[in-house]
Design a protein around this motif. Structure first.
Motif, PDB file in Angstrom:
ATOM      1  N   GLU A 128      -2.950   7.709   1.814  1.00 58.05           N
ATOM      2  CA  GLU A 128      -2.909   7.423   3.245  1.00 58.05           C
ATOM      3  C   GLU A 128      -1.770   8.251   3.828  1.00 58.05           C
ATOM      4  N   ILE A 129      -2.037   8.966   4.920  1.00 54.02           N
ATOM      5  CA  ILE A 129      -1.035   9.830   5.534  1.00 54.02           C
ATOM      6  C   ILE A 129      -0.566   9.202   6.838  1.00 54.02           C
ATOM      7  N   MET A 130       0.740   9.118   6.994  1.00 54.53           N
ATOM      8  CA  MET A 130       1.319   8.673   8.255  1.00 54.53           C
ATOM      9  C   MET A 130       2.063   9.871   8.843  1.00 54.53           C
ATOM     10  N   ARG A 131       1.532  10.386   9.931  1.00 53.53           N
ATOM     11  CA  ARG A 131       2.147  11.547  10.565  1.00 53.53           C
ATOM     12  C   ARG A 131       3.286  11.073  11.461  1.00 53.53           C
ATOM     13  N   MET A 132       4.485  11.495  11.098  1.00 53.59           N
ATOM     14  CA  MET A 132       5.679  11.082  11.824  1.00 53.59           C
ATOM     15  C   MET A 132       5.899  12.052  12.989  1.00 53.59           C
ATOM     16  N   GLN A 156       0.848  -1.187   0.000  1.00 52.34           N
ATOM     17  CA  GLN A 156       0.000   0.000   0.000  1.00 52.34           C
ATOM     18  C   GLN A 156       0.885   1.240   0.000  1.00 52.34           C
ATOM     19  N   VAL A 157       0.410   2.295  -0.641  1.00 52.64           N
ATOM     20  CA  VAL A 157       1.155   3.552  -0.717  1.00 52.64           C
ATOM     21  C   VAL A 157       0.837   4.386   0.519  1.00 52.64           C
ATOM     22  N   VAL A 158       1.864   4.991   1.089  1.00 52.75           N
ATOM     23  CA  VAL A 158       1.676   5.858   2.245  1.00 52.75           C
ATOM     24  C   VAL A 158       2.578   7.080   2.088  1.00 52.75           C
ATOM     25  N   ALA A 159       2.033   8.234   2.442  1.00 52.54           N
ATOM     26  CA  ALA A 159       2.827   9.466   2.447  1.00 52.54           C
ATOM     27  C   ALA A 159       3.219   9.730   3.899  1.00 52.54           C
ATOM     28  N   CYS A 160       4.509   9.794   4.151  1.00 54.60           N
ATOM     29  CA  CYS A 160       5.023  10.054   5.497  1.00 54.60           C
ATOM     30  C   CYS A 160       5.172  11.564   5.650  1.00 54.60           C
ATOM     31  N   LEU A 161       4.439  12.143   6.579  1.00 52.90           N
ATOM     32  CA  LEU A 161       4.448  13.585   6.809  1.00 52.90           C
ATOM     33  C   LEU A 161       5.213  13.882   8.087  1.00 52.90           C
ATOM     34  N   TYR A 162       6.263  14.680   7.978  1.00 48.08           N
ATOM     35  CA  TYR A 162       7.124  15.016   9.107  1.00 48.08           C
ATOM     36  C   TYR A 162       6.684  16.343   9.722  1.00 48.08           C
ATOM     37  N   PRO A 163       7.041  16.586  10.991  1.00 51.10           N
ATOM     38  CA  PRO A 163       6.624  17.827  11.660  1.00 51.10           C
ATOM     39  C   PRO A 163       7.048  19.109  10.925  1.00 51.10           C
ATOM     40  N   GLY A 168       6.871  19.609   7.821  1.00 49.29           N
ATOM     41  CA  GLY A 168       6.058  19.762   6.624  1.00 49.29           C
ATOM     42  C   GLY A 168       6.546  18.959   5.426  1.00 49.29           C
ATOM     43  N   LEU A 169       7.759  18.425   5.491  1.00 49.04           N
ATOM     44  CA  LEU A 169       8.281  17.616   4.386  1.00 49.04           C
ATOM     45  C   LEU A 169       7.566  16.278   4.328  1.00 49.04           C
ATOM     46  N   CYS A 170       7.535  15.701   3.138  1.00 47.10           N
ATOM     47  CA  CYS A 170       6.883  14.412   2.927  1.00 47.10           C
ATOM     48  C   CYS A 170       7.828  13.443   2.238  1.00 47.10           C
ATOM     49  N   ASP A 171       7.646  12.182   2.510  1.00 48.40           N
ATOM     50  CA  ASP A 171       8.290  11.098   1.784  1.00 48.40           C
ATOM     51  C   ASP A 171       7.195  10.135   1.364  1.00 48.40           C
ATOM     52  N   LEU A 172       7.397   9.479   0.245  1.00 47.66           N
ATOM     53  CA  LEU A 172       6.456   8.480  -0.245  1.00 47.66           C
ATOM     54  C   LEU A 172       7.069   7.114   0.004  1.00 47.66           C
TER      55      LEU A 172
END
Length: 181
Positions: free
Chosen positions: A154-158, A102-109, A111-115
């Motif tokens: 899907e967003i994963m808040r890191m 599954q695809v997830v976008a990792c969102l860091y505090p 504001g940057l994102c990783d896929l």
């Protein structure tokens, strides 16, 4: 009659007062965003499902003309012609290697994102062995968590968990006391 009004779904672009119609713009802009970033078909369908679900939750059923507005935006057309792409021409969005990922976008505090891809059974991330997937932009105001959420990812808040620091052991504050002599 303008060129846009020649197509019946464009008649919904403005309300009775000549103002932009939110129901039209929402779907048109979602399609346009898919075009500008060059999303592949699976992500386009995901974006369409996301905007439809959001609209239905607030306003009720989606009309066929709204789907056509999405498709019109997906072609990249506006009143001035063809819009410029935001993603580099040579960029290709990564797709999961198979249906299990599954695809997830990792969102860091910050504001940057990783896929990344995540496997729901083994609970492993693709990046553990292969590194993060490349994005066309790492500029949060341009392609940040807000965009991925809008597009149905899907967003994963890191979050920062804790930091371990190794130091010399401090001296004890308590001393042993003899109670009975």
């Amino acid at each position: 009659m303008s060129h846009l009004q020649a197509h019946s779904f464009h008649a919904h672009a403005e309300d009775d007062n000549g103002m932009p119609n939110y129901a039209y713009e929402l779907f048109y802009q979602q399609g346009m965003s898919c075009y500008r970033w060059g999303l592949p078909r699976p992500y386009v369908l995901q974006a369409l499902r996301a905007v439809s679900a959001s609209y239905m939750q607030r306003f009720g059923p989606v009309s066929f003309w709204q789907l056509r507005a999405f498709a019109y935006g997906l072609r990249g057309l506006d009143c001035a012609g063809l819009r410029q792409r935001a993603a580099p021409v040579e960029y290709r969005w990564p797709l999961p290697p198979d249906a299990a990922w599954q695809v997830v976008a990792c969102l860091y505090p910050d504001g940057l994102c990783d896929l990344d891809f995540v496997h729901p059974v083994s609970r492993r991330f693709w990046s553990e062995e292969n590194g993060f997937l490349e994005l066309p932009s790492y500029d949060p105001p341009t392609l940040g968590g807000w965009w991925f959420e809008e597009m149905g990812f899907e967003i994963m808040r890191m979050q920062l968990a804790m930091q371990v620091q190794i130091t010399d052991r401090p001296s004890a504050h308590l001393k042993s006391v003899k109670l009975f002599e």
